[in-house]
Design a protein around this motif. Structure first.
Motif, PDB file in Angstrom:
ATOM      1  N   PHE B  41      35.210  47.121  36.533  1.00 55.23           N
ATOM      2  CA  PHE B  41      35.814  45.893  37.065  1.00 55.23           C
ATOM      3  C   PHE B  41      37.051  45.479  36.275  1.00 55.23           C
ATOM      4  O   PHE B  41      37.258  44.300  36.013  1.00 55.23           O
ATOM      5  CB  PHE B  41      34.785  44.759  37.099  1.00 55.23           C
ATOM      6  CG  PHE B  41      33.746  44.919  38.166  1.00 55.23           C
ATOM      7  CD1 PHE B  41      33.758  44.116  39.296  1.00 55.23           C
ATOM      8  CD2 PHE B  41      32.768  45.882  38.074  1.00 55.23           C
ATOM      9  CE1 PHE B  41      32.809  44.273  40.286  1.00 55.23           C
ATOM     10  CE2 PHE B  41      31.814  46.046  39.065  1.00 55.23           C
ATOM     11  CZ  PHE B  41      31.833  45.242  40.176  1.00 55.23           C
ATOM     12  N   VAL B  99      46.111  41.943  42.044  1.00 55.33           N
ATOM     13  CA  VAL B  99      44.684  41.660  41.871  1.00 55.33           C
ATOM     14  C   VAL B  99      43.873  42.636  42.721  1.00 55.33           C
ATOM     15  O   VAL B  99      44.411  43.329  43.582  1.00 55.33           O
ATOM     16  CB  VAL B  99      44.319  40.216  42.305  1.00 55.33           C
ATOM     17  CG1 VAL B  99      45.093  39.190  41.511  1.00 55.33           C
ATOM     18  CG2 VAL B  99      44.539  40.011  43.792  1.00 55.33           C
ATOM     19  N   SER B 101      41.448  42.357  45.636  1.00 55.40           N
ATOM     20  CA  SER B 101      41.143  41.264  46.566  1.00 55.40           C
ATOM     21  C   SER B 101      39.643  41.081  46.761  1.00 55.40           C
ATOM     22  O   SER B 101      39.199  40.067  47.280  1.00 55.40           O
ATOM     23  CB  SER B 101      41.818  41.516  47.916  1.00 55.40           C
ATOM     24  OG  SER B 101      41.231  42.620  48.569  1.00 55.40           O
ATOM     25  N   HIS B 103      37.528  41.435  44.094  1.00 60.11           N
ATOM     26  CA  HIS B 103      37.104  40.801  42.835  1.00 60.11           C
ATOM     27  C   HIS B 103      38.352  40.209  42.187  1.00 60.11           C
ATOM     28  O   HIS B 103      38.941  40.816  41.284  1.00 60.11           O
ATOM     29  CB  HIS B 103      36.458  41.823  41.896  1.00 60.11           C
ATOM     30  CG  HIS B 103      35.428  42.681  42.564  1.00 60.11           C
ATOM     31  ND1 HIS B 103      35.713  43.923  43.091  1.00 60.11           N
ATOM     32  CD2 HIS B 103      34.119  42.454  42.829  1.00 60.11           C
ATOM     33  CE1 HIS B 103      34.617  44.427  43.628  1.00 60.11           C
ATOM     34  NE2 HIS B 103      33.628  43.562  43.499  1.00 60.11           N
ATOM     35  N   PRO B 104      38.787  39.035  42.658  1.00 59.09           N
ATOM     36  CA  PRO B 104      40.097  38.528  42.225  1.00 59.09           C
ATOM     37  C   PRO B 104      40.184  38.146  40.762  1.00 59.09           C
ATOM     38  O   PRO B 104      41.261  37.806  40.293  1.00 59.09           O
ATOM     39  CB  PRO B 104      40.311  37.312  43.133  1.00 59.09           C
ATOM     40  CG  PRO B 104      38.943  36.931  43.578  1.00 59.09           C
ATOM     41  CD  PRO B 104      38.120  38.174  43.622  1.00 59.09           C
ATOM     42  N   GLN B 105      39.054  38.227  40.069  1.00 52.76           N
ATOM     43  CA  GLN B 105      39.131  38.023  38.628  1.00 52.76           C
ATOM     44  C   GLN B 105      39.777  39.233  37.937  1.00 52.76           C
ATOM     45  O   GLN B 105      40.141  39.177  36.773  1.00 52.76           O
ATOM     46  CB  GLN B 105      37.739  37.739  38.031  1.00 52.76           C
ATOM     47  CG  GLN B 105      36.758  38.894  38.050  1.00 52.76           C
ATOM     48  CD  GLN B 105      35.970  39.002  39.352  1.00 52.76           C
ATOM     49  OE1 GLN B 105      36.409  38.551  40.394  1.00 52.76           O
ATOM     50  NE2 GLN B 105      34.805  39.628  39.288  1.00 52.76           N
ATOM     51  N   VAL B 107      42.840  41.360  37.334  1.00 52.42           N
ATOM     52  CA  VAL B 107      44.283  41.148  37.440  1.00 52.42           C
ATOM     53  C   VAL B 107      45.008  42.198  36.615  1.00 52.42           C
ATOM     54  O   VAL B 107      44.571  42.553  35.514  1.00 52.42           O
ATOM     55  CB  VAL B 107      44.664  39.742  36.918  1.00 52.42           C
ATOM     56  CG1 VAL B 107      46.142  39.460  37.165  1.00 52.42           C
ATOM     57  CG2 VAL B 107      43.817  38.671  37.593  1.00 52.42           C
TER      58      VAL B 107
END
Lengths: 314, 113
Positions: B41, B99, B101, B103-105, B107
């Protein structure tokens, strides 16, 4: 076992719960309060009295058609089990709400498979809102090509059934870096106008994919501008806010507002912050059914309020 | 979509439309293609600086799908399943924030100069 003794699940009931892998959540209207019931419980003979009224709708969520990893290699199978459960209910709900992540990768073939499976529901009225997994194709068009009509391709819309006002919202566009889901100013303006002039005694049901309150920000479990939405809803006497996304039941009650996330029909996820990331939770095969089927929400009759019951066998 | 980073926006507003949303099919044969791996992630490296004209590739190593989306819509991949790749050729100097989309955390930043 169930910790709720007002509608304590019998041993048989618990085993029946186990038999159904992906249980949705059934809602019935009880004294103006929408009350989620465990589907397996509702399907159990002799439990009709617990439902008070005819079921209004069933919420299913996070079917993730196309997912094929070890957390559940047969997501079509567990969706089929859920559909069978709905079809076996003694009193059919008026419609189904799917709160997103219909597919896993937004592929046309996945949408087609999901539609084929969902067409086996004896309840034909289906309302949807997309999850981020349904918006993952580069043009974000596969979902809207199939389900866009209800919202004129905006993703948000409302409708009324049996005196209840339903609002479908989309919070999986407009992601901000390091942020949560978002509704956006245009949608919020529409919502304000949509609710304006409605009687405060009208029960309101709002549904969207991502939680409409912040459950765990580091994993994006929330909606950055949901407070604005909540401010429009506070004057109503009964507001139920339904979401999916996190593949487990989490509930919050705030005044007349009840926020509730549904289980997935596909695979469980870790609880907030438990692990490095919010991915599929791999559990032993014999535990999968337990993860999907045993947490339940039951109805307390006196008073007619929502009651969340976390049930485990062990 | 209107709530993008203002800093990135200021840079990107001068970018032409010519290269928008056009994943590069080929890359210059001379330079090695910088690859960003998506693992646990996270984008690795989180920040990458490349010369104008470079093609950057992303490869998803996670069993969970991810996407690569420029916050101001300069480039966007579809869903990348495990071991899927996406590449984009950067023809304009600037800072490109992107990002996942799903898992927008997640970056990352590409700096092109």
């Amino acid at each position: 076992m169930s910790s709720d003794d007002s509608i304590a699940a019998s041993r048989r009931g618990v085993l029946k719960c186990l038999a159904f892998g992906g249980a949705g959540t059934l809602f019935s209207l009880a004294g103006g309060v929408l009350a989620p019931l465990d589907l397996a419980l509702a399907a159990t003979k002799g439990r009709k009295s617990a439902m008070l009224d005819a079921p209004l709708f069933v919420q299913i969520s996070d079917t993730h058609i196309g997912f094929n990893k070890e957390a559940n290699p047969d997501v079509a199978g567990t969706l089929k089990q859920t559909i069978d459960l709905v079809n076996s209910m003694p009193v059919k709900p008026a419609f189904i709400v799917h709160t997103g992540d219909i597919t896993h990768l937004s592929k046309a073939s996945e949408f087609d498979t999901a539609a084929q499976l969902l067409s086996q529901l004896k309840v034909t009225e289906l309302h949807t809102t997309p999850g981020e997994h349904d918006m993952a194709d580069a043009s974000a068009s596969e979902y809207f090509n199939r389900y866009g009509k209800a919202s004129a391709n905006r993703g948000y819309y409302s409708f009324d059934t049996r005196g209840v006002h339903f609002v479908g919202l989309i919070n999986v566009l407009n992601f901000k870096p390091n942020g949560l889901g978002a509704l956006g100013s245009q949608q919020l303006e529409w919502l304000e106008a949509d609710l304006k002039g409605r009687s405060a005694s009208t029960p309101i049901v709002v549904f969207a994919h991502m939680p409409l309150w912040t459950i765990y920000e580091p994993w994006g479990w929330g909606t950055g501008d949901a407070d604005q939405m909540t401010s429009y809803l506070r004057r109503f006497g009964s507001v139920t806010v339904l979401n999916g996304h996190i593949h487990q039941i989490v509930q919050k009650v705030e005044g007349n507002l009840t926020f509730h996330t549904a289980r997935s029909t596909a695979f469980p996820q870790a609880t907030a912050g438990n692990g490095p990331a919010p991915g599929p939770l791999k559990v032993p095969a014999e535990q999968l059914q337990k993860m999907l089927g045993l947490s339940s929400v039951t109805l307390k009759r006196h008073p007619s309020t929502l009651a969340l019951t976390d049930s485990t066998l062990a | 979509m209107s709530q993008i980073s203002l800093h990135a926006c200021a840079v990107m507003i001068v970018a032409s439309f010519a290269h928008a949303a056009a994943p590069a099919a080929t890359q210059a044969p001379s330079a090695p293609e910088p690859t960003i791996s998506i693992h646990d992630f996270s984008f690795a490296p989180l920040s990458l600086t490349v010369p104008v004209g470079a093609t950057v590739s992303w490869k998803n190593l996670d069993p969970e799908p991810h996407t690569v989306r420029s916050v101001d819509d300069q480039f966007r991949s579809g869903a990348l399943d495990q071991n899927d790749s996406f590449s984009f050729k950067f023809v304009k100097a600037g800072t490109y924030k992107y990002v996942c989309s799903i898992h927008p955390q997640m970056v990352g930043t590409i700096t092109v100069k």
